[in-house]
Design an enzyme around this catalytic site. Sequence first.
Site, PDB file in Angstrom:
ATOM      1  N   TYR A 162      42.886  38.798  33.939  1.00  0.00           N
ATOM      2  CA  TYR A 162      43.903  39.774  34.349  1.00  0.00           C
ATOM      3  C   TYR A 162      45.298  39.182  34.236  1.00  0.00           C
ATOM      4  CZ  TYR A 162      44.746  37.489  38.907  1.00  0.00           C
ATOM      5  OH  TYR A 162      45.097  36.606  39.901  1.00  0.00           O
ATOM      6  N   LYS A 205      43.137  32.849  33.913  1.00  0.00           N
ATOM      7  CA  LYS A 205      43.462  33.837  34.951  1.00  0.00           C
ATOM      8  C   LYS A 205      42.294  34.813  35.092  1.00  0.00           C
ATOM      9  CE  LYS A 205      47.504  36.242  36.839  1.00  0.00           C
ATOM     10  NZ  LYS A 205      47.443  35.633  38.148  1.00  0.00           N
ATOM     11  N   LEU A 233      46.833  27.289  37.888  1.00  0.00           N
ATOM     12  CA  LEU A 233      47.261  28.338  36.974  1.00  0.00           C
ATOM     13  C   LEU A 233      48.686  28.021  36.528  1.00  0.00           C
ATOM     14  CD1 LEU A 233      46.489  31.182  35.798  1.00  0.00           C
ATOM     15  CD2 LEU A 233      48.063  32.071  37.524  1.00  0.00           C
TER      16      LEU A 233
HETATM   17  N1  PDD Z   1      48.852  35.487  41.291  1.00  0.00           N
HETATM   18  N2  PDD Z   1      48.543  30.434  41.087  1.00  0.00           N
HETATM   19  C1  PDD Z   1      47.586  31.354  41.316  1.00  0.00           C
HETATM   20  C2  PDD Z   1      46.228  30.912  41.711  1.00  0.00           C
HETATM   21  C3  PDD Z   1      47.903  32.726  41.200  1.00  0.00           C
HETATM   22  O1  PDD Z   1      46.956  33.653  41.406  1.00  0.00           O
HETATM   23  C4  PDD Z   1      49.222  33.115  40.833  1.00  0.00           C
HETATM   24  C5  PDD Z   1      49.617  34.548  40.651  1.00  0.00           C
HETATM   25  C6  PDD Z   1      50.178  32.106  40.615  1.00  0.00           C
HETATM   26  C7  PDD Z   1      51.587  32.421  40.202  1.00  0.00           C
HETATM   27  O2  PDD Z   1      51.612  32.861  38.859  1.00  0.00           O
HETATM   28  P1  PDD Z   1      52.731  33.838  38.303  1.00  0.00           P
HETATM   29  O3  PDD Z   1      54.052  33.202  38.555  1.00  0.00           O
HETATM   30  O4  PDD Z   1      52.414  33.971  36.872  1.00  0.00           O
HETATM   31  O5  PDD Z   1      52.612  35.144  39.073  1.00  0.00           O
HETATM   32  C8  PDD Z   1      49.786  30.778  40.729  1.00  0.00           C
HETATM   33  C9  PDD Z   1      49.074  36.896  41.032  1.00  0.00           C
HETATM   34  C10 PDD Z   1      50.461  37.363  41.341  1.00  0.00           C
HETATM   35  C11 PDD Z   1      47.996  37.693  41.721  1.00  0.00           C
HETATM   36  O6  PDD Z   1      46.852  37.269  41.635  1.00  0.00           O
HETATM   37  O7  PDD Z   1      48.273  38.749  42.274  1.00  0.00           O
END
Ligand code: PDD
Length: 290
Positions: free
Chosen positions: A36, A147, A203
């Site tokens: 996702y 992801k 991530l």
């Molecule tokens: N989550 N680390 C993890 C485990 C995450 O699930 C996320 C983002 C991030 C930050 O990544 P980014 O800057 O690309 O949003 C780091 C999203 C927002 C979610 O699962 O809703």
Amino acid sequence: MTNKPRPVYLNGEWCDTDTARVSVLDRGYLFGDGVYEVIPAFAGRLFGLDEHMARLSRSLEAIGIAEPLGRDDWQAIFDRLLAGIDAPDAAIYLQVTRGAPEKRDHAWPGDEVSPGVMATVSPIGAIAGGARVITLPDARWARCDIKSINLLPNTMARQQALEQGCDEAVLVRDGLVMEGAATNLFAVINGRLVTAPTGPRILAGITRGLLLDLVRDERLVEVDESFITISALREADEVFLTSSTKDLWPVVEIDGQPVGSGAHSGRAGPVTRQLDQHFQALKHPQRSSR
Ligand code: PDD
């Protein structure tokens, strides 16, 4: 937030959050077999789109799902989703699963089964105040760079934080700080900005990457991409989290102890505030150029 149904793109059709229906045989539903993205739009403008789409491609490739749509198709979907929501800031949620074969089987289906594609949108609310976090052992798998929609350990960690009256869980592996349950983590230590290096243990957050580019381009502070110990985290001058829906989120308390010392103890520190100002200008170039 309103209960009004929100638009949904589902496997080539348009419906809404009340009427969308997926097959019980979809492998996302059965196995968490999918990936996702969450892509923010600020003032109606998608932010970090190229980076999010590149990460989607990497995640798809890593789990062996073919790209289901071209970039123009995605763009048309995003445009229609954003037109269908009445909020200044919104997050597109999209997921691609390995589709719905005729029966449940761990083995992957062949090409005759098309990927399941879903995309929807929701408002991004404002964040009130700093984050209080707990630290927890990292119970996730060894490919946190993908992801994956398989987020059970992340949801359990976040839930534990909430049940302890906190906002986020910081995940620790072998004494080293990885990231939050749904956020990346940064610490300011002796004037340097430290964050975990990308690799299979975290991530590669898009907010993380955009912020590091900004910090390096504008020479705001020295950067060190390396793991820190839990005790270094507890002694850090400043700590903040990043994500697409939370920007830079100052951490004010870790396991019940205030972050930082002196006047900034338990509050957003000066480096965090400076970086946030620069980041807001990146998010809203039209405002800052006036
Ligand atoms: N989550 N680390 C993890 C485990 C995450 O699930 C996320 C983002 C991030 C930050 O990544 P980014 O800057 O690309 O949003 C780091 C999203 C927002 C979610 O699962 O809703």
